[in-house]
Motif scaffolding. Structure first.
Motif, short mmCIF file in Angstrom:
data_model
loop_
_atom_site.label_atom_id
_atom_site.label_comp_id
_atom_site.label_asym_id
_atom_site.label_seq_id
_atom_site.Cartn_x
_atom_site.Cartn_y
_atom_site.Cartn_z
N GLY A 1 0.82 -1.21 0.00
CA GLY A 1 0.00 0.00 0.00
C GLY A 1 0.84 1.25 0.00
O GLY A 1 2.00 1.25 0.43
N GLY A 2 0.26 2.34 -0.49
CA GLY A 2 0.97 3.61 -0.50
C GLY A 2 0.24 4.63 -1.32
O GLY A 2 -0.98 4.57 -1.49
N LEU A 3 0.99 5.59 -1.85
CA LEU A 3 0.45 6.66 -2.69
C LEU A 3 1.09 6.58 -4.07
O LEU A 3 2.29 6.32 -4.19
CB LEU A 3 0.72 8.02 -2.07
CG LEU A 3 0.19 8.26 -0.65
CD1 LEU A 3 0.60 9.64 -0.17
CD2 LEU A 3 -1.32 8.11 -0.59
N ASP A 4 0.29 6.82 -5.12
CA ASP A 4 0.84 6.83 -6.47
C ASP A 4 1.37 8.23 -6.80
O ASP A 4 1.40 9.13 -5.96
CB ASP A 4 -0.19 6.33 -7.49
CG ASP A 4 -1.42 7.24 -7.58
OD1 ASP A 4 -1.36 8.39 -7.09
OD2 ASP A 4 -2.43 6.79 -8.15
N SER A 5 1.78 8.43 -8.05
CA SER A 5 2.39 9.69 -8.44
C SER A 5 1.42 10.86 -8.39
O SER A 5 1.84 12.02 -8.34
CB SER A 5 2.98 9.56 -9.86
OG SER A 5 1.96 9.17 -10.77
N GLU A 6 0.12 10.57 -8.40
CA GLU A 6 -0.89 11.61 -8.31
C GLU A 6 -1.32 11.90 -6.88
O GLU A 6 -2.18 12.74 -6.64
CB GLU A 6 -2.11 11.23 -9.15
CG GLU A 6 -1.81 11.05 -10.63
CD GLU A 6 -3.02 10.57 -11.40
OE1 GLU A 6 -4.07 10.28 -10.77
OE2 GLU A 6 -2.94 10.48 -12.63
N GLY A 7 -0.74 11.17 -5.92
CA GLY A 7 -1.12 11.35 -4.52
C GLY A 7 -2.33 10.55 -4.10
O GLY A 7 -2.80 10.70 -2.96
N LYS A 8 -2.84 9.69 -4.97
CA LYS A 8 -3.98 8.84 -4.63
C LYS A 8 -3.50 7.60 -3.88
O LYS A 8 -2.41 7.08 -4.14
CB LYS A 8 -4.73 8.39 -5.88
CG LYS A 8 -5.53 9.48 -6.57
CD LYS A 8 -6.30 8.89 -7.74
CE LYS A 8 -7.15 9.93 -8.44
NZ LYS A 8 -7.89 9.35 -9.59
#
Length: 220
Positions: A114-121
């Motif tokens: 889990g985490g955040l993608d390049s768009e912050g989602k």
């Protein structure tokens, strides 16, 4: 006279449960801290979560010796081959490749990334033991997953990946609501699964960084 043969397995299942929920601008990854073998509790304070990159966290259940070996491989490939912080989707592909490379003698590890993608989602990737993976809005792995996943399905109703056009998989909950939902999941699973318990460890990723929260669970 019946023949007897010694049965030996290179694997053990050390139990435990992992959960991850992705939101519009956050991701919650959680796991309990009990490690068991059979009916014995080996330790009550064992973390199943590791931070692999600035915006990427891995939670794993299964055979913890294999989990540790997998974590070391991922950390080495991340730092030495790429020499920069990888995004969560890139790490998701790296984990899939690493698991598939060992498919003939697989790591006995069941992972949620889990985490955040390049768009912050928020993003969550769920895996089987040989690297097949999918980006989802939420997932659970481990001994309590069969108890938790139906509850998450009921509460979050993630859109089917077969729908066209594809719909966003992130959950509609706010960050605080997702944290409360994870706590409820573990409190319930701990009542019914002897391999889940002792303490809940949560990492919450958002635009401000990563913070950690804990909650006590049943110890019996």
């Amino acid at each position: 006279m019946t023949k007897q043969q010694a049965n030996w397995s290179p694997y053990d299942n050390n139990g435990g449960t992992c959960v991850a929920i992705a939101g519009a601008d956050y991701c919650v990854i959680a796991a309990d801290t009990r490690m068991s073998t059979g009916y014995n509790i080996l330790t009550r304070d064992y973390s199943k979560i590791i931070k692999l990159a600035d915006k990427c966290v891995l939670a794993s259940s299964g055979f913890q010796a294999d989990v540790r070996a997998l974590q070391k491989v991922l950390a080495a490939r991340h730092l030495h081959q790429h020499n920069k912080q990888m995004s969560c989707p890139a790490m998701g592909q790296l984990l899939s490749n690493t698991l598939y490379y060992k498919r003939f003698f697989p790591y006995y590890a069941f992972n949620v990334l889990g985490g955040l993608d390049s768009e912050g989602k928020g993003c969550v990737f769920t895996y089987d033991a040989v690297g097949s993976y999918e980006r989802v809005g939420y997932s659970s792995q481990g001994s309590g997953a069969t108890l938790i996943m139906p509850f998450l399905d009921n509460q979050l109703k993630s859109p089917s990946p077969l729908l066209l056009p594809a719909k966003d998989a992130v959950t509609p909950l706010s960050e605080s609501e997702a944290i409360d939902l994870v706590k409820t999941c573990f409190a319930s699973a701990t009542e019914r699964d002897i391999y889940t318990g002792d303490k809940l460890e949560m990492l919450i990723l958002n635009a401000d960084g990563v913070r950690r929260e804990e909650m006590d669970l049943r110890r019996d």
